[in-house]
Design a protein around this motif. Sequence first.
Motif, mmCIF file in Angstrom:
data_model
loop_
_atom_site.group_PDB
_atom_site.id
_atom_site.type_symbol
_atom_site.label_atom_id
_atom_site.label_comp_id
_atom_site.label_asym_id
_atom_site.label_seq_id
_atom_site.Cartn_x
_atom_site.Cartn_y
_atom_site.Cartn_z
ATOM 1 N N GLN A 185 -2.498 -10.964 -1.204
ATOM 2 C CA GLN A 185 -2.966 -12.247 -0.687
ATOM 3 C C GLN A 185 -2.053 -13.381 -1.139
ATOM 4 O O GLN A 185 -1.739 -14.304 -0.362
ATOM 5 C CB GLN A 185 -4.398 -12.527 -1.153
ATOM 6 N N ALA A 186 -1.614 -13.336 -2.374
ATOM 7 C CA ALA A 186 -0.786 -14.410 -2.918
ATOM 8 C C ALA A 186 0.620 -14.408 -2.331
ATOM 9 O O ALA A 186 1.245 -15.475 -2.212
ATOM 10 C CB ALA A 186 -0.709 -14.281 -4.439
ATOM 11 N N ARG A 187 1.124 -13.242 -1.954
ATOM 12 C CA ARG A 187 2.520 -13.132 -1.541
ATOM 13 C C ARG A 187 2.723 -13.185 -0.033
ATOM 14 O O ARG A 187 3.845 -13.427 0.438
ATOM 15 C CB ARG A 187 3.126 -11.834 -2.100
ATOM 16 N N MET A 188 1.668 -12.967 0.741
ATOM 17 C CA MET A 188 1.810 -12.999 2.191
ATOM 18 C C MET A 188 1.486 -14.388 2.727
ATOM 19 O O MET A 188 0.758 -15.161 2.092
ATOM 20 C CB MET A 188 0.898 -11.954 2.847
ATOM 21 N N PRO A 189 1.990 -14.732 3.917
ATOM 22 C CA PRO A 189 1.615 -16.003 4.543
ATOM 23 C C PRO A 189 0.106 -16.115 4.695
ATOM 24 O O PRO A 189 -0.597 -15.109 4.836
ATOM 25 C CB PRO A 189 2.317 -15.941 5.904
ATOM 26 N N ALA A 190 -0.386 -17.333 4.691
ATOM 27 C CA ALA A 190 -1.832 -17.567 4.690
ATOM 28 C C ALA A 190 -2.523 -17.031 5.927
ATOM 29 O O ALA A 190 -3.725 -16.737 5.892
ATOM 30 C CB ALA A 190 -2.109 -19.063 4.540
#
Length: 354
Positions: A185-190
């Motif tokens: 979740q933190a590393r992928m686009p929102a």
Amino acid sequence: MIPRARRGLAASLAMSLTVSLTVSLTVSLTVSLTAPLTASAAPATTVPAADQRPLPTTGYVLASTTAAVIEENAPALAALGVASVPITSDGRDVRWPGALTRQLRRAHQHGLRAELLVSNYSNALGGFDSRAARRLLRHESRVRTVAQRLAGIVRRQGWDGITVDLESLSRADGRGLVLLLRELQARMPADRTVTVDVQPSPTAAGYRDRGFRIGAIGRVADVVVVMAYDRHGPTWSGPGPVGPLDWQRTVVEAVLTEVPAAKVDLGVAGYGYTWPSDGTGRSVTVRGARRLVAEDGARAVWKAGAGEWRARLSDGTVLWWADGRSFRLREELARDLGLHGRALWRLGSADPLV
């Protein structure tokens, strides 16, 4: 999302990842939703038009699934789940198998979201590699490395999300699984989503014992798919329905004690199993099950309580399978429980949805 049938049965499944990880569904049926089948073989089934808008459905495919199968089912789908990217046996990385971007393009051509499935299924073992999962999930640095690698693939290739399908876990793996979801979740686009498959249990404690901290998972993941199938199978139980309705309700309700229903998908089977009188059974497509019954001159019987078909061949082989009629009932169950949608393992094995 890959059913256990493929463990050691890869040759019989062009379903295998060689990977059952699947989500039957709907060649034309000449039977009503309620009438039992009394002909010599179960005919193909058409899912009747619903009065309500169908629930969002994710259909899982393999790299080998044809464009024709995707095109046939696309009008009934919201997303295409593409299996799969395996983690390495040492748990330090993932292996890109190639050819998956073709399914990504096909999904987008039909206006569908495309989700990349990452798994610990091992072709060499013919099953899920619990050691590989343990080597990944019990080392924070490896979890972050794998999350970064997957997030990079998603960004570069244009996937709409990741489905995490790590199975045969133990309680000690639970913390690492939640960390993996959080890191993705933190590393992928929102605007990209994180989905997680959880193996079924009738109790919340049972989920935790299987490595799924469902409360924490529900807070981090966008969608939680309850793989409500493989209640019975030829290498781990006697003959029985793949995913009986009452059992499916129980395993989903256990998740709903800690996860909002709007985040939960009902994972359903689009295949069946055989139990021969001698030897080991195998998985069968819906079409394959009907063909076995027809060629034998046997009689398939609709089991309303389970919501599946059963047949016994002349050599004593017992079959159970879930088809389009089964799928329609699972939509009713998902609606009754207020769920987000359904996830089908898998297109090409199941009845067509349209």
